[in-house]
Design an enzyme around this catalytic site. Sequence first.
Site, PDB file in Angstrom:
ATOM      1  CG  HIS A 178      -3.674  -5.976   2.864  1.00 63.04           C
ATOM      2  ND1 HIS A 178      -5.047  -5.928   2.708  1.00 63.04           N
ATOM      3  CD2 HIS A 178      -3.225  -6.822   1.897  1.00 63.04           C
ATOM      4  CE1 HIS A 178      -5.407  -6.691   1.700  1.00 63.04           C
ATOM      5  NE2 HIS A 178      -4.315  -7.255   1.193  1.00 63.04           N
ATOM      6  CB  CYS A 205      -3.353 -10.384   1.019  1.00 65.25           C
ATOM      7  SG  CYS A 205      -2.047  -9.949  -0.161  1.00 65.25           S
TER       8      CYS A 205
END
Length: 229
Positions: A178, A205
């Site tokens: 992301h 992430c």
Amino acid sequence: MARHARDHHADIFIPAVILMVIAAFTVGDIVRPAATSGLSETAMVARHTATTQAVAGIAATGARAQTAQTLAATADRLKATPVPTVDWHAPSETKAYPSITAHPKLRIEVSIAAQRVYLYDGSRLLYTMFASTGTDNSTPKGHYKIEAERGDYFYNPNERLGAHYYTSFHQHGTYLFHTVPTDAKGHYIASEAAKLGKAPGSHGCVRLTIPDAKWLMEHVKTGTAVHIY
């Protein structure tokens, strides 16, 4: 300039000392034949061994000095290497993103050590992205695949962080590619974005620049191989 001069003289000095030691023992054998001829075989072997050890010791000292000089020079070069300034509003490279149609076997490689995401087709490197992975080794290493979960925005109230353009690669929405993170008001956090390409910063992430994350979400197919190491 002075440092290079000292290094050059050191390189000359060490072999010269070795030659002097060898010469000293050799000349001694020539000018004192009576003394050496009276030695027993054991004594002559001992003397030869001592000579060999002396020369080896000097050579080892020289090797260590040269190794230290090499390490110091390498450290100097690393310090002099500029850390890239990453524009997290822009694509990581100036060239176009690879065509998924032209590269149907595209795979994603994530290097935690380099803080980079690499797009490959076979052995051919197609594109490199700046990244920021998880702190404390929280980004899982291994082989994964792009999963179905993806979207324009999410917000995690527990972490009080959000991000745009997410794409899942492990545990169906838990570990994502992301953008750099946003705060509770949806504003990008510049201090976190500054870690791209330089240091881990996430909870596991893989953070990317805004355009990189958007392209990956919109174009990379579900099932695409992901390797994190």
